[in-house]
Design a protein around this motif. Structure first.
Motif, PDB file in Angstrom:
ATOM      1  N   LEU A   1     -11.607  11.115  22.662  1.00  0.00           N
ATOM      2  CA  LEU A   1     -11.792  10.208  23.798  1.00  0.00           C
ATOM      3  C   LEU A   1     -12.985  10.706  24.598  1.00  0.00           C
ATOM      4  O   LEU A   1     -13.062  11.887  24.960  1.00  0.00           O
ATOM      5  CB  LEU A   1     -10.546  10.180  24.689  1.00  0.00           C
ATOM      6  N   ARG A   2     -13.920   9.789  24.838  1.00  0.00           N
ATOM      7  CA  ARG A   2     -15.099  10.134  25.643  1.00  0.00           C
ATOM      8  C   ARG A   2     -15.161   9.187  26.831  1.00  0.00           C
ATOM      9  O   ARG A   2     -15.101   7.958  26.656  1.00  0.00           O
ATOM     10  CB  ARG A   2     -16.381  10.013  24.810  1.00  0.00           C
ATOM     11  N   ILE A   3     -15.274   9.748  28.023  1.00  0.00           N
ATOM     12  CA  ILE A   3     -15.317   8.951  29.253  1.00  0.00           C
ATOM     13  C   ILE A   3     -16.555   9.374  30.047  1.00  0.00           C
ATOM     14  O   ILE A   3     -16.823  10.571  30.212  1.00  0.00           O
ATOM     15  CB  ILE A   3     -14.049   9.176  30.112  1.00  0.00           C
TER      16      ILE A   3
ATOM     17  N   LEU B   1      -5.421   7.730  31.687  1.00  0.00           N
ATOM     18  CA  LEU B   1      -4.617   6.651  31.093  1.00  0.00           C
ATOM     19  C   LEU B   1      -5.233   5.293  31.364  1.00  0.00           C
ATOM     20  O   LEU B   1      -5.189   4.401  30.514  1.00  0.00           O
ATOM     21  CB  LEU B   1      -3.194   6.698  31.634  1.00  0.00           C
ATOM     22  N   ASP B   2      -5.818   5.122  32.555  1.00  0.00           N
ATOM     23  CA  ASP B   2      -6.497   3.856  32.857  1.00  0.00           C
ATOM     24  C   ASP B   2      -7.670   3.632  31.894  1.00  0.00           C
ATOM     25  O   ASP B   2      -7.918   2.497  31.453  1.00  0.00           O
ATOM     26  CB  ASP B   2      -7.020   3.863  34.298  1.00  0.00           C
ATOM     27  N   ALA B   3      -8.364   4.698  31.570  1.00  0.00           N
ATOM     28  CA  ALA B   3      -9.485   4.595  30.636  1.00  0.00           C
ATOM     29  C   ALA B   3      -8.984   4.216  29.249  1.00  0.00           C
ATOM     30  O   ALA B   3      -9.572   3.364  28.565  1.00  0.00           O
ATOM     31  CB  ALA B   3     -10.254   5.915  30.584  1.00  0.00           C
ATOM     32  N   ILE B   4      -7.878   4.832  28.821  1.00  0.00           N
ATOM     33  CA  ILE B   4      -7.301   4.489  27.511  1.00  0.00           C
ATOM     34  C   ILE B   4      -6.834   3.035  27.512  1.00  0.00           C
ATOM     35  O   ILE B   4      -6.986   2.319  26.522  1.00  0.00           O
ATOM     36  CB  ILE B   4      -6.140   5.445  27.173  1.00  0.00           C
ATOM     37  N   ALA B   5      -6.275   2.587  28.644  1.00  0.00           N
ATOM     38  CA  ALA B   5      -5.814   1.200  28.743  1.00  0.00           C
ATOM     39  C   ALA B   5      -6.976   0.218  28.557  1.00  0.00           C
ATOM     40  O   ALA B   5      -6.807  -0.860  27.979  1.00  0.00           O
ATOM     41  CB  ALA B   5      -5.131   0.969  30.084  1.00  0.00           C
ATOM     42  N   LEU B   6      -8.167   0.607  29.030  1.00  0.00           N
ATOM     43  CA  LEU B   6      -9.352  -0.242  28.808  1.00  0.00           C
ATOM     44  C   LEU B   6      -9.653  -0.357  27.315  1.00  0.00           C
ATOM     45  O   LEU B   6     -10.006  -1.428  26.819  1.00  0.00           O
ATOM     46  CB  LEU B   6     -10.570   0.356  29.522  1.00  0.00           C
ATOM     47  N   ILE B   7      -9.506   0.736  26.608  1.00  0.00           N
ATOM     48  CA  ILE B   7      -9.741   0.741  25.165  1.00  0.00           C
ATOM     49  C   ILE B   7      -8.750  -0.174  24.463  1.00  0.00           C
ATOM     50  O   ILE B   7      -9.036  -0.746  23.408  1.00  0.00           O
ATOM     51  CB  ILE B   7      -9.634   2.182  24.619  1.00  0.00           C
ATOM     52  N   LEU B   8      -7.572  -0.357  25.058  1.00  0.00           N
ATOM     53  CA  LEU B   8      -6.529  -1.178  24.448  1.00  0.00           C
ATOM     54  C   LEU B   8      -6.616  -2.640  24.839  1.00  0.00           C
ATOM     55  O   LEU B   8      -5.842  -3.457  24.356  1.00  0.00           O
ATOM     56  CB  LEU B   8      -5.149  -0.629  24.811  1.00  0.00           C
TER      57      LEU B   8
ATOM     58  N   GLN C   1     -18.553   4.085  30.850  1.00  0.00           N
ATOM     59  CA  GLN C   1     -18.320   3.956  29.413  1.00  0.00           C
ATOM     60  C   GLN C   1     -17.040   4.677  29.024  1.00  0.00           C
ATOM     61  O   GLN C   1     -16.758   5.766  29.524  1.00  0.00           O
ATOM     62  CB  GLN C   1     -19.487   4.542  28.608  1.00  0.00           C
ATOM     63  N   VAL C   2     -16.297   4.032  28.136  1.00  0.00           N
ATOM     64  CA  VAL C   2     -15.114   4.667  27.548  1.00  0.00           C
ATOM     65  C   VAL C   2     -15.194   4.438  26.051  1.00  0.00           C
ATOM     66  O   VAL C   2     -15.383   3.300  25.596  1.00  0.00           O
ATOM     67  CB  VAL C   2     -13.797   4.079  28.103  1.00  0.00           C
ATOM     68  N   GLU C   3     -15.044   5.508  25.281  1.00  0.00           N
ATOM     69  CA  GLU C   3     -15.162   5.412  23.829  1.00  0.00           C
ATOM     70  C   GLU C   3     -14.049   6.222  23.188  1.00  0.00           C
ATOM     71  O   GLU C   3     -13.741   7.335  23.622  1.00  0.00           O
ATOM     72  CB  GLU C   3     -16.527   5.919  23.388  1.00  0.00           C
ATOM     73  N   ALA C   4     -13.441   5.650  22.162  1.00  0.00           N
ATOM     74  CA  ALA C   4     -12.326   6.330  21.490  1.00  0.00           C
ATOM     75  C   ALA C   4     -12.494   6.246  19.984  1.00  0.00           C
ATOM     76  O   ALA C   4     -12.928   5.233  19.444  1.00  0.00           O
ATOM     77  CB  ALA C   4     -10.996   5.709  21.898  1.00  0.00           C
TER      78      ALA C   4
ATOM     79  N   ILE D   1     -18.765  -1.004  31.026  1.00  0.00           N
ATOM     80  CA  ILE D   1     -18.545  -1.827  32.221  1.00  0.00           C
ATOM     81  C   ILE D   1     -19.732  -1.627  33.147  1.00  0.00           C
ATOM     82  O   ILE D   1     -20.033  -0.498  33.560  1.00  0.00           O
ATOM     83  CB  ILE D   1     -17.236  -1.430  32.942  1.00  0.00           C
ATOM     84  N   GLN D   2     -20.440  -2.703  33.463  1.00  0.00           N
ATOM     85  CA  GLN D   2     -21.648  -2.617  34.278  1.00  0.00           C
ATOM     86  C   GLN D   2     -21.452  -3.272  35.635  1.00  0.00           C
ATOM     87  O   GLN D   2     -20.712  -4.241  35.765  1.00  0.00           O
ATOM     88  CB  GLN D   2     -22.811  -3.288  33.541  1.00  0.00           C
ATOM     89  N   LYS D   3     -22.136  -2.740  36.618  1.00  0.00           N
ATOM     90  CA  LYS D   3     -22.043  -3.314  37.964  1.00  0.00           C
ATOM     91  C   LYS D   3     -22.574  -4.737  37.990  1.00  0.00           C
ATOM     92  O   LYS D   3     -22.109  -5.568  38.766  1.00  0.00           O
ATOM     93  CB  LYS D   3     -22.829  -2.445  38.953  1.00  0.00           C
TER      94      LYS D   3
END
Length: 571
Positions: free
Chosen positions: A5-7, A39-46, A63-66, A97-99
Motif C-alpha cells: 500500500l502506497r499513500i 483504512l480510509d485510503a484502503i476504502a478509496l481503493i475499494l 494518491q493511493v496505490e495498492a 484525487i485532485q483539487k
C-alpha cells in the motif's frame, strides 16, 4: 491478498509505503495517530467516493496505490474480463484525487470507472469496523453470510444464470404483449407503405431518364428547327455544303490524273462527303419525326413528380426507396407471424420460469440444511467468546408475489434473517435489536470464524475488540488468529492481548516534522513488539515487569494458537 500500500499526500500522511503478508497483520498506535486514515485510503481503493478535502494541505493531489496478489481469486476473474482488464497474478489499483476535481482511477495501468472499481474492490477486501457492525444487522447481508458458510457459489451462479435467462425471455414476451395492441395499426401502415412503393414501380436510374425525356419534350420545337436548318445547310439549300464539296472532289480527281499526290486528299474528302450525306439523311428523318406533344410532356412530368414524391417520402435516393421496400416486407412478415411468435415465447417463458424456480428451490433446500449447521457453529463460537447460553437462529422465508406465487431473483427466492438471544431465558430477537457494541463485535467475529473461507481473501477489522477486555480480549485475539489461517487479516486494536497474536505487528505513529504533522507506519521486530506491547500494558513507563508480562502474553498467544492448530489437525 494485499501485498503493498502506497499513500501520498492523503490527510496527515505525507508519504507512506507499507508491505503486508499473509496471516494476522496487527496495527497499534495512539488514538489519532492515523490508523483510521489508512483504512480510509484502503476504502478509496475499494471504490469509496473521493472528496478533495482529503488532500494534504498545500498539495494539489493525493494518491493511493495498492498491489494485490490475485492468484486463485476466481470471483474476480469474470469481473476483470467483463471490464476488459487482462488478468495476471498481480493487480495494481491506483486512485488520484485532485483539487481541480479531475479524479482518476487506474487498474493495471488502464483507466477505469468507479463502477468497475467497486465491483473489483468488493472481491478483494471486506472491511469490518464499528460502523460495519450495523451492516450485519441488515437482512440483505444475511443471505451472503449463509451462502458463504454453505459454499454455495456454484448454486448461486446457476441460480443467477437461470434467472437472467428467464428475465431476458420474459422481457421479450412482455414487450410483444404490450405491442400487440398497436401491432394491427402497424401492420396496416406497413401494408399501405409497401403498396405505395410497389404501385410506383420505380427502377434504379429512372429519375435521371425522366428528367432527360422531360427536357427533350420541352424543347421539341427548338430541336426540330435546329435539325431542319442543319439539313438545309448540308443539302437542300442552293450552294449547300454537300453540293460544294462534291464539286471540289470532282475537280481534285481530275487534277490527280496530272498530279497523283492529290489522289489521297481527294479520297479523304470523298469519304467525308459520304459521312455528311449520312448525317444529312439522319437530320432530315429526325426533323420530320419531331413534333410537339403536350400530352406526352404532361405524362412524363407527372411520372417524374410522382417518383420525386416517393423519393422524398422513403428516399432520399431510389436505391434507398427500394431498401425501405425490402425492410417493410420483412417487418410485415414478422408481424404476420406475431401470434406464432407469441405462442412460442409463452412456452419458452414457462419453461425458463420452471427451470429458475427449480434452481431457487434447490438453493433454498441447501440453505435450510446449512442453516442448522450454521446455527450450531455460531452458538459454539459465541460460547468461546464469553456468550455461553446465547441462542442463535436463522429464519428462511420464501419471497412471494402479490398473487402468492414464488418471487425469485438472481439470489433465489429466500429472505434470510438472523435472530439471537444473548441472555438465557430471553426470547430471540432480530439481530438489529442487539444494542451492545461488545456483543455485536463478538457476534460478528463468531460468524467470520465459521465463514472465513468465503469469497473475499482479505478481511480488515477496525477495533472490533471495542467493548471487550481482559481474558475475553485474548479470546478475540485467538479468533482473529483462526480467521487469519484461511484469510489475510488486517486488524486495528488498542488491546495488548489482541496484539500479542500478530504474525506482523505494525506501529502507527504521529510526529511533527518541519512544523507539520506526519503519520508513519513501521513494521516492528520481535523485540520492538515486546516493547510496544509492554507500553500498551504499562502506560507511559515501560518496566521490566511490563516487559515480562508482554513476553508472557505473546508466549501464551503462541501456545494457544499452536494448540488450536493441533486440535484442527486432530480432527
Amino acid at each position: 491478498m494485499l501485498l503493498e500500500l502506497r499513500i501520498k499526500d492523503f490527510a496527515i500522511i505525507e508519504g507512506l509505503n507499507v508491505s503486508f503478508g499473509p496471516g494476522l497483520n496487527i496495527f497499534t498506535g495512539e488514538t489519532g495517530a492515523g490508523k483510521s486514515i489508512i483504512l480510509d485510503a484502503i476504502a478509496l481503493i475499494l471504490g469509496d467516493r473521493a472528496s478533495n478535502d482529503i488532500i494534504r494541505a498545500n498539495k494539489d493531489e493525493a494518491q493511493v496505490e495498492a498491489l494485490f496478489d490475485i492468484t486463485g481469486n476466481r470471483n474476480l476473474g469474470n469481473v476483470l474480463k467483463e471490464a476488459g482488464i487482462e488478468a495476471a497474478k498481480e493487480l495494481v489499483i491506483k486512485r488520484v484525487i485532485q483539487k481541480a476535481g479531475r479524479n482518476r482511477i487506474y487498474i493495471n495501468g488502464g483507466l477505469a470507472t468507479l463502477v468497475t472499481l467497486t465491483e473489483v474492490g468488493r472481491r478483494l477486501i471486506d472491511i469490518y469496523g464499528q460502523s460495519e457492525h450495523q451492516s450485519l444487522t441488515r437482512p440483505e447481508e444475511h443471505v451472503e453470510v449463509l451462502d458463504a458458510f454453505g459454499d454455495f457459489g456454484k448454486l448461486r451462479d446457476y441460480m443467477a444464470e437461470c434467472h437472467r435467462a428467464y428475465a431476458s425471455i420474459k422481457k421479450e414476451y412482455d414487450s410483444l404483449t404490450s405491442d400487440s395492441k398497436s401491432s394491427e395499426e402497424k401492420r396496416e401502415l406497413l401494408a399501405f407503405q409497401l403498396k405505395e412503393i410497389e404501385d410506383a414501380a420505380i427502377s434504379p436510374g429512372e429519375d435521371a431518364e425522366l428528367k432527360k425525356l422531360k427536357e427533350k419534350l420541352q424543347n421539341s420545337e427548338k430541336i426540330k428547327a435546329v435539325t431542319a436548318e442543319a439539313e438545309r445547310g448540308l443539302y437542300s439549300d442552293p450552294g449547300s455544303v454537300i453540293e460544294r464539296l462534291g464539286g471540289m472532289i470532282k475537280a481534285l480527281k481530275e487534277m490527280a490524273k496530272v498530279d497523283d499526290k492529290l489522289a489521297k486528299t481527294a479520297d479523304a474528302l470523298e469519304a467525308s462527303l459520304f459521312q455528311l450525306e449520312d448525317s444529312e439523311r439522319f437530320l432530315r428523318d429526325y426533323s420530320d419525326s419531331i413534333e410537339a406533344d403536350p400530352e406526352a410532356l404532361e405524362k412524363v412530368a407527372g411520372r417524374l413528380d410522382h417518383v420525386i414524391k416517393i423519393k422524398r417520402k422513403y428516399g432520399p435516393e431510389i436505391e434507398d426507396v427500394l431498401g425501405r421496400k425490402a425492410s417493410f416486407e420483412k417487418e410485415l412478415k414478422n408481424l404476420s407471424n406475431f401470434e406464432e411468435r407469441l405462442k412460442a415465447l409463452d412456452s419458452s417463458v414457462k419453461a425458463a420460469r420452471e427451470k429458475a424456480a427449480t434452481a431457487a428451490n434447490n438453493l433454498s433446500e441447501a440453505r435450510k440444511a446449512a442453516a442448522r449447521e450454521f446455527e450450531a457453529k455460531v452458538q459454539e463460537e459465541l460460547a468461546t467468546l464469553g456468550m455461553k447460553g446465547s441462542v442463535f437462529e436463522v429464519a428462511i422465508d420464501a419471497e412471494k408475489n402479490p398473487d402468492g406465487s414464488p418471487r425469485f431473483g438472481e439470489k433465489g427466492s429466500d429472505r434470510v434473517s438472523f435472530f439471537i438471544s444473548t441472555n438465557p431465558g430471553e426470547g430471540i430477537k432480530p439481530l438489529a435489536r442487539i444494542a451492545s457494541g461488545g456483543e455485536l463485535s463478538r457476534i460478528m467475529l463468531s460468524m467470520k470464524s465459521v465463514t472465513a473461507s468465503g469469497r473475499v481473501p482479505t478481511l480488515i477489522f477496525d477495533e472490533i475488540d471495542n467493548g471487550v477486555g481482559g481474558a475475553m480480549a485474548q479470546v478475540v485475539g485467538m479468533k482473529l488468529k483462526e480467521v487469519a489461517r484461511s484469510n489475510q487479516v488486517l486488524a486495528i486494536t488498542h488491546l495488548p492481548q489482541v496484539a500479542a497474536f500478530a504474525d506482523r505487528h505494525y506501529n502507527v505513529a504521529k510526529q511533527a516534522q518541519s512544523g507539520r504533522t506526519v503519520t508513519s507506519v513501521r513494521e516492528l521486530s520481535k523485540e520492538e513488539s515486546v516493547e510496544h506491547i509492554s507500553f500498551m500494558l504499562g502506560g507511559m513507563k515501560v518496566t521490566d515487569t511490563s516487559r515480562k508480562q508482554a513476553m508472557e502474553l505473546m508466549e501464551a498467544a503462541r501456545s494457544l494458537s499452536a494448540g488450536k492448530t493441533s486440535a484442527r489437525k486432530g480432527k
